[in-house]
Design a protein around this motif. Structure first.
Motif, short mmCIF file in Angstrom:
data_model
loop_
_atom_site.label_atom_id
_atom_site.label_comp_id
_atom_site.label_asym_id
_atom_site.label_seq_id
_atom_site.Cartn_x
_atom_site.Cartn_y
_atom_site.Cartn_z
N ARG A 196 0.83 -1.21 0.00
CA ARG A 196 0.00 0.00 0.00
C ARG A 196 0.86 1.26 0.00
N LEU A 197 2.02 1.20 0.65
CA LEU A 197 2.91 2.36 0.73
C LEU A 197 3.78 2.52 -0.51
N GLY A 198 3.71 1.55 -1.42
CA GLY A 198 4.43 1.68 -2.68
C GLY A 198 5.78 1.00 -2.73
N PHE A 199 6.13 0.18 -1.71
CA PHE A 199 7.35 -0.61 -1.80
C PHE A 199 7.22 -1.60 -2.97
N ALA A 200 8.36 -2.00 -3.52
CA ALA A 200 8.36 -2.89 -4.69
C ALA A 200 8.16 -4.34 -4.25
N VAL A 201 6.96 -4.61 -3.75
CA VAL A 201 6.61 -5.93 -3.22
C VAL A 201 6.31 -6.90 -4.37
N THR A 202 6.88 -8.09 -4.29
CA THR A 202 6.46 -9.20 -5.14
C THR A 202 6.06 -10.34 -4.21
N VAL A 203 5.20 -11.24 -4.69
CA VAL A 203 4.67 -12.31 -3.85
C VAL A 203 5.17 -13.66 -4.38
N ASN A 204 5.74 -14.46 -3.46
CA ASN A 204 6.47 -15.66 -3.86
C ASN A 204 6.16 -16.84 -2.95
N THR A 205 6.62 -18.02 -3.37
CA THR A 205 6.29 -19.27 -2.68
C THR A 205 7.36 -19.74 -1.72
N ASP A 206 8.63 -19.46 -2.00
CA ASP A 206 9.78 -19.93 -1.23
C ASP A 206 9.94 -21.45 -1.37
N ASN A 207 9.13 -22.22 -0.63
CA ASN A 207 9.25 -23.68 -0.67
C ASN A 207 7.86 -24.29 -0.78
N ARG A 208 7.47 -24.65 -1.99
CA ARG A 208 6.08 -25.07 -2.23
C ARG A 208 5.72 -26.35 -1.50
N LEU A 209 6.66 -27.29 -1.37
CA LEU A 209 6.37 -28.53 -0.66
C LEU A 209 6.21 -28.28 0.83
N MET A 210 7.18 -27.62 1.43
CA MET A 210 7.17 -27.41 2.88
C MET A 210 6.01 -26.53 3.33
N SER A 211 5.68 -25.52 2.51
CA SER A 211 4.59 -24.62 2.89
C SER A 211 3.23 -25.08 2.38
N GLY A 212 3.23 -26.10 1.52
CA GLY A 212 1.96 -26.58 0.98
C GLY A 212 1.25 -25.50 0.17
N VAL A 213 2.04 -24.74 -0.62
CA VAL A 213 1.46 -23.61 -1.36
C VAL A 213 1.79 -23.70 -2.84
N SER A 214 1.06 -22.93 -3.61
CA SER A 214 1.36 -22.65 -5.01
C SER A 214 1.39 -21.13 -5.17
#
Length: 358
Positions: free
Chosen positions: A286-304
């Motif tokens: 919201r403040l305008g930082f250059a944020v990107t969204v990532n998974t890091d470790n898809r198996l360990m975090s159970g994410v995509s």
């Protein structure tokens, strides 16, 4: 009418991923099969569903020892070039099926040399696997570009060797250098020769910083290693109060638009923040930082990538404009050439989001 911002729609959105570890994204069934082929007997479960559950629960336990044990198993089954090649191929296919159109996936090649594989052969196996998976994905109608980031482990002394491999293989698919491993006690300029080698070659670099350690780690990555991006970098929020002025380093990171490779679920797992809803990703964006969204470790975090974006959007009230912004930011920060960036932006990303807006 715009598409609902749910998992099915987000999966269709063209996505860009900058922070994903190859040894943190194996399919559970692949872990089982590679263990069987290699005679690896230490796995804690012996069917895919139970093993996947074990990885998530162990990584979520709050115990760093148990979290690190998860990687002992994935790295343990990746000690042969053919295993590395298979994991990389499946990584490209899985990301493409999730709607990722450009990814940079990282791996420390030194971790897969314990069984006697030369480090150059490990790098070539990664590159061969990504190339094979990308070719298959394109044939299936889900084209993806995958670049390789080579990590040096902070606590080891092979930085110059890895930096040399980044330069040697940069025309074959290696796009940059990373420092991974423990931030505390191992500053990113500990081996100046490696940084100098990258400088002389004009090689790209991202550095894990501002994950386990605070803003001093971020400052050292920027000034000591001349990092172009920050792996995680989320502890810059320590200088971003709810009210009042930013701290000096936060102001610099904002003004210079230093890309932050934020991985919210991973940060929650390692205890940095209590939940995605209370994670500072929304405030920083919201403040305008250059944020990107990532998974890091898809198996360990159970994410995509889809689940991570969907969960962040739900927790922080994001709409399609926000998802397009973080995607375009990630593409702008990617270690690729301007022609490929422009092609993806004009032909893939913007038309994809326009279709979802209706």
């Amino acid at each position: 009418m715009p598409a609902p911002l749910d998992a099915d729609s987000v999966r269709r959105a063209p996505k860009v991923l900058l922070h994903d570890h190859l040894d943190g994204g194996l399919r559970p069934q692949t872990v089982l099969e590679l263990a069987d082929e290699a005679g690896y007997r230490a796995l804690p479960a012996h069917d895919a569903e139970a093993l996947g559950t074990w990885f998530r629960e162990a990584a979520d336990s709050g115990s760093l020892v148990r979290y690190l044990e998860t990687f002992a198993h994935t790295v343990g089954v990746m000690q042969r070039p053919e295993a590395v090649r298979r994991v990389a191929r499946e990584c490209a296919l899985d990301l493409a099926a999730d709607g990722v159109v450009y990814a940079e996936v990282r791996m420390a090649p030194e971790l897969v040399t314990a069984g006697g594989t030369p480090i150059e052969e490990a790098v070539e196996a990664i590159l061969d696997g990504f190339a094979a998976g990308s070719t298959e994905a394109a044939a299936a109608g889900t084209p993806i570009t995958v670049g390789t980031l080579l990590c040096a482990m902070r606590q080891e002394d092979r930085w110059e060797e890895v930096a040399g491999l980044v330069v040697r293989y940069r025309d074959a698919g290696v796009v940059g250098f990373d420092l991974a491993g423990p931030e505390i006690g191992f500053p990113p300029d500990r081996i100046p020769g490696a940084i100098a080698l990258l400088d002389r070659a004009g090689a790209h670099r991202t550095v894990h910083a501002g994950e386990a350690a605070g803003v001093d780690s971020i400052r050292a990555a920027l000034d000591g290693a001349r990092a172009e991006r920050l792996g995680h970098g989320v502890r810059i929020a320590d200088e971003v109060p709810m009210e009042g002025p930013l701290g000096p380093l936060a102001r610099r990171v904002l003004d210079e638009q230093v890309p932050l490779e934020v991985a919210p679920s991973s940060n929650v797992q390692t205890g940095a923040y209590p939940s995605i809803a209370r994670h500072p990703v929304g405030r920083l964006h919201r403040l305008g930082f250059a944020v990107t969204v990532n998974t890091d470790n898809r198996l360990m975090s159970g994410v995509s990538v889809t689940s991570e974006l969907t969960d962040v959007a739900a927790a922080h009230g994001w709409g399609w404009d926000d998802l397009q912004t973080v995607t375009e930011r990630a593409l702008a920060a990617a270690f690729t050439d301007d022609a490929e960036r422009a092609r993806l932006l004009d032909d893939v990303v913007r038309p994809g989001y326009a279709a979802l807006r209706g």
